[in-house]
Design a protein around this motif. Sequence first.
Motif, PDB file in Angstrom:
ATOM      1  N   ARG A 258       0.824  -1.203   0.000  1.00 53.28           N
ATOM      2  CA  ARG A 258       0.000   0.000   0.000  1.00 53.28           C
ATOM      3  C   ARG A 258       0.862   1.258   0.000  1.00 53.28           C
ATOM      4  O   ARG A 258       0.625   2.191  -0.772  1.00 53.28           O
ATOM      5  N   GLY A 259       1.907   1.237   0.821  1.00 52.32           N
ATOM      6  CA  GLY A 259       2.815   2.389   0.879  1.00 52.32           C
ATOM      7  C   GLY A 259       3.492   2.629  -0.457  1.00 52.32           C
ATOM      8  O   GLY A 259       3.635   3.765  -0.915  1.00 52.32           O
ATOM      9  N   GLU A 262       1.000   4.183  -2.751  1.00 51.45           N
ATOM     10  CA  GLU A 262       0.673   5.564  -2.382  1.00 51.45           C
ATOM     11  C   GLU A 262       1.810   6.524  -2.669  1.00 51.45           C
ATOM     12  O   GLU A 262       1.590   7.692  -2.966  1.00 51.45           O
ATOM     13  N   SER A 263       3.034   6.007  -2.562  1.00 49.87           N
ATOM     14  CA  SER A 263       4.153   6.922  -2.785  1.00 49.87           C
ATOM     15  C   SER A 263       4.490   7.053  -4.269  1.00 49.87           C
ATOM     16  O   SER A 263       5.331   7.854  -4.650  1.00 49.87           O
ATOM     17  N   ARG A 273      -0.701  18.499  -2.060  1.00 49.30           N
ATOM     18  CA  ARG A 273      -0.500  17.767  -0.804  1.00 49.30           C
ATOM     19  C   ARG A 273       0.820  17.017  -0.838  1.00 49.30           C
ATOM     20  O   ARG A 273       1.243  16.534  -1.881  1.00 49.30           O
ATOM     21  N   LEU A 275       3.352  13.968  -0.658  1.00 53.47           N
ATOM     22  CA  LEU A 275       3.165  12.570  -1.026  1.00 53.47           C
ATOM     23  C   LEU A 275       3.153  11.699   0.225  1.00 53.47           C
ATOM     24  O   LEU A 275       3.777  12.024   1.226  1.00 53.47           O
ATOM     25  N   GLU A 276       2.440  10.583   0.125  1.00 55.86           N
ATOM     26  CA  GLU A 276       2.432   9.639   1.241  1.00 55.86           C
ATOM     27  C   GLU A 276       3.691   8.792   1.160  1.00 55.86           C
ATOM     28  O   GLU A 276       3.686   7.689   0.637  1.00 55.86           O
ATOM     29  N   ILE A 278       6.755   6.372   2.425  1.00 57.79           N
ATOM     30  CA  ILE A 278       7.027   5.425   3.508  1.00 57.79           C
ATOM     31  C   ILE A 278       8.225   5.979   4.271  1.00 57.79           C
ATOM     32  O   ILE A 278       9.263   6.252   3.679  1.00 57.79           O
ATOM     33  N   LYS A 299       2.898   1.700   9.407  1.00 57.74           N
ATOM     34  CA  LYS A 299       1.892   2.548  10.043  1.00 57.74           C
ATOM     35  C   LYS A 299       0.903   1.718  10.858  1.00 57.74           C
ATOM     36  O   LYS A 299       0.244   2.221  11.742  1.00 57.74           O
TER      37      LYS A 299
ATOM     38  N   SER B 192       9.794   4.553  -3.117  1.00 60.64           N
ATOM     39  CA  SER B 192       9.391   5.102  -1.820  1.00 60.64           C
ATOM     40  C   SER B 192      10.362   6.205  -1.394  1.00 60.64           C
ATOM     41  O   SER B 192       9.986   7.130  -0.681  1.00 60.64           O
ATOM     42  N   GLN B 196       9.969  10.501  -0.606  1.00 60.35           N
ATOM     43  CA  GLN B 196      10.601  11.195   0.522  1.00 60.35           C
ATOM     44  C   GLN B 196      11.365  12.431   0.051  1.00 60.35           C
ATOM     45  O   GLN B 196      11.269  13.503   0.645  1.00 60.35           O
ATOM     46  N   ASN B 199       9.106  15.253  -1.154  1.00 59.56           N
ATOM     47  CA  ASN B 199       8.546  15.955  -0.002  1.00 59.56           C
ATOM     48  C   ASN B 199       9.588  16.857   0.653  1.00 59.56           C
ATOM     49  O   ASN B 199       9.297  17.986   1.033  1.00 59.56           O
TER      50      ASN B 199
END
Lengths: 331, 331, 325
Positions: A258-259, A262-263, A273, A275-276, A278, A299, B192, B196, B199
């Motif tokens: 999932r991470g 999402e990333s 926003r 980014l999600e 990890i 998480k 991932s 980071q 962001n």
Amino acid sequence: MSLEQQQRDVLQVKRLQVQFKTRDGIVYAVQDLSFHVAPGEIVGLVGESGCGKSTAALALMRLVPKPGRIVGGSVLLNDRDILELSESEMRSLRGHEVAMVFQDALTALDPRMTVGRQIMEPLRIHLKLSPKAARERAADLLAQVGIPSPATRLNQYPHEFSGGMRQRVMIALALSCGPSLLIADEPTTALDVTTQNQILNLLVKLKDETGAAIVLITHDVGVVSKVCDRVVVMYAGREVEIGGTRDIFTAARHPYSRGLLESTLMLDGDRERPLEAIPGLPPELIDLPPGCVFYPRCKYRSDQCKTASPPLEPVANVHEAACWNWRSLNA
Amino acid sequence: MTTQPEVLSVHNLRTHFPGPALGLPWQGRTTVRAVDDVSFSISHGHTMGLVGESGCGKSTVARSILQLVRPTSGQVLFEGIDLCKLKPKALAPLRKQMQIIFQDPYASLDPRATIGFTIGEGLLIHKLVNERDLRQRVADLMLMVGLNPAFENRYPHEFSGGQRQRVGIARALATNPKFIIGDEPISALDVSIQAQIINLLRDLRARLNLTMLFISHDLRAVRYLSDEVAVMYLGKIVECAPTDLLFKQPAHPYTQALLNSVPKPRWVDGRQIAEIKGEVPSPLNPPSGCYFSTRCPHVMPRCKQEQPALVEVQAGHKAACFLLNDVSHPI
Amino acid sequence: MSAEIDNQPTDSAPLWRTSKPRTFWSDAAHSFSRNYTGMLGLLIFVLLLLAAIFANQIAPYDYLAQDWNNLLKPPNANHLMGTDELGRDVFSRVLMGARTAFLVALCISTISTTIGLFAGALSALLGGWVDRVVVWIMDALLSFPSIWLAAFVSVVTRPTIDSLTSGLYASTGWAMFQDRVIFSYLVVIFAIGFVAWPYMGRLVRSQVLSLREKEFIEAARALGAGTRWVTIRHLIPNVLGSVIVTFTLSFGNAMLYESSLSFLGIGIQPPGASWGRMIFEALGRLRAQPYLIIMPGLTLSLVVLSLQFVGDALNDALNPRSHSR
């Protein structure tokens, strides 16, 4: 899975383990990897660098470099366990029943040999074709992978081809003896986006024509969503989730999958926003956390995850995840 | 928005390299027009994204702006000063105000220097701090980019790619620059980690009020970081627009093709990915007329003869394509 | 607000304050001191070097003194390495031979390393016609067999040296100018030093050329570093490892050279002591008195081997990647 279906699978990998002896101790680059590939299917092995996906790919060819060693499990290729075969039996299999496309065609091809001779080599060794027949077949193969004027191109050296064309040559080489399984290790990573798509479309087209199954090793989530039927997600040498591509993309049940999704950068969605991402880094294989390998970055972690490594368990139809808390990851 | 002063403006920038020799000595050499008549400007606090495939000249633009490669002609105005006219001695003090983050987190760090030295190098070169303050400042910078200051004495090889890229960012920020170029700073990183770093860059840009030029081959990355985007093809800018506009209404066929080539899931639009036919022509021998004419799905006879100029499609949105001349208003 | 920290230390006290600032050089020294083979090599080398320097004090006998009662005695309590056909103590002669060997090797490798370093670096840094000329000279020199050159120089310069030294002796009256052979030998040594530099020159040139293309050099330039800064802070630390290794190996090579020269009769003349000379003179006694060959030969191998150990250890020490921690 029914017995009938099992027998039809081109490839069945069961609890594959690959070990590396390093100065600091023994490291499991691949731990308990299991999956199967049906004819004509494209299965993606996805994960970030160091997750063991490339080692797994080499293990499927029994080409794990020293000091690595396959120490457990089985790899059934058309119902024959290749881990039981002698080295000479294995050699007659490679390039014949199972072939590989590498990331960097420039290093995978011999720079001092014409492309034609390189493609003719397996044809003459495995199919025992005459030089003339092999040459004709090689030209056909080049045409099949979309290289214009194949007859002249056969006499050229790898450096005379562009990156995309070289990758096509690699694919022609891999398909030369009509393998039932093609292992493609990051075949498009070194290419530009526009060339990447040409190669992916070519792979899909050739798969449809020849019926070969493909194991596609990639870190590119977008590519997976486009071409793969099923996906194996790997993290720190472990298989953390396996299932249909759409199931995993729309309802991932492992926090890492999932991470990762999402990333992934998108063309749509709110770009203002953050980014999600990890948090943190993947663990060193020599220094894995005692429980779940993803625990330090997770998480959804609970106390159980700290001490006990979760097994793969079914979370839906043909969809498994290795997470104690998969139920709290709502679909 | 328009009242902000321009930090950087580039006018008719050309950077040509001598190419391979033409057969005989007296025939001279070919010329590679790596950057050919590129103009843009970035106002204070804004980020310009520069997109294109490998070899399109985007990295040469970065190096030409910083005078790491001397441009053949044109102007690079940094706060009104033409950098191209400055001698190396006069340029040196300006360098602390404009910095670059490199693509390769391995090659861009000296393997024999501790990361503490690497981060503080700019401060030492410009003698901005004394010995004691240096360590404090390096520690602050490391905290700022998310590195543990205890690692200041370690060498690059002890870090992962993402951490090395943080070192590269800290080095670029050490001298408090106004303007930062990110030359594909996330391309070499895992998914991932990419998130980071994006962001982090967004966070730093807001905190330090940085003006940025963000270079990438990945439209998705550019979208998350840029206020405005310029698309390059074979050394020329073919389209330039505010980010949201470019992604919603791409005007140039090349931009449209690039956008379409980002893979979407199979269940959205099937397994075929939109591909641009052919390959990027060699910059040694670009096609006549519009450079994209060899691959363009909308190619017209006129495109083979004349080069289209950048015209304003709508306010702030420019593109270079004859298709647009009919419907839009030339400048 | 700061970004997320990887591997954040558990206690809040800033760890970095307690750690000493480390430099590339202090790390290299630390790493070398923990390399046992390297330290062993260094120990052997230093012991042999000291033995050579204090040969006069250590040698139990005069290396020229002949003892007709003790001809061709195998190693024993009085003569650790036995005696030769004139009854001279082999151990004392090996010690004196070490002097010659170290002196000659030091001259040859210092000359060749210095020239090679500067020529190679300048060639790579300046480029253009300087580079072309330097490369041309290096190629030309490498195509010469240096032993042949040494012999040639020795023969050609002998008359000049003879007249020069006799002239100097006549005008100054200093005894040192009586020994013409030494001067002739010095000329040969310098000649070899001058033809041996292209090995180092090529190495330095190729290393600097490849380093110059590295992104971290570009990064330093982007920070505002000038040529001097880049050279001192980046080029030298990155080139030094291989330069030092090549130097230690060339030192060993030069020792072998000295032996070959003396063996061929170009170097030290009898009754002077040189390992090559000693081996040459004992060749006929290979069967009966092998120790006459083994003793100087073994010492020579020991020095060369110890230098290889030191070289390997230095190479590791100067590369942070191989530091064990």
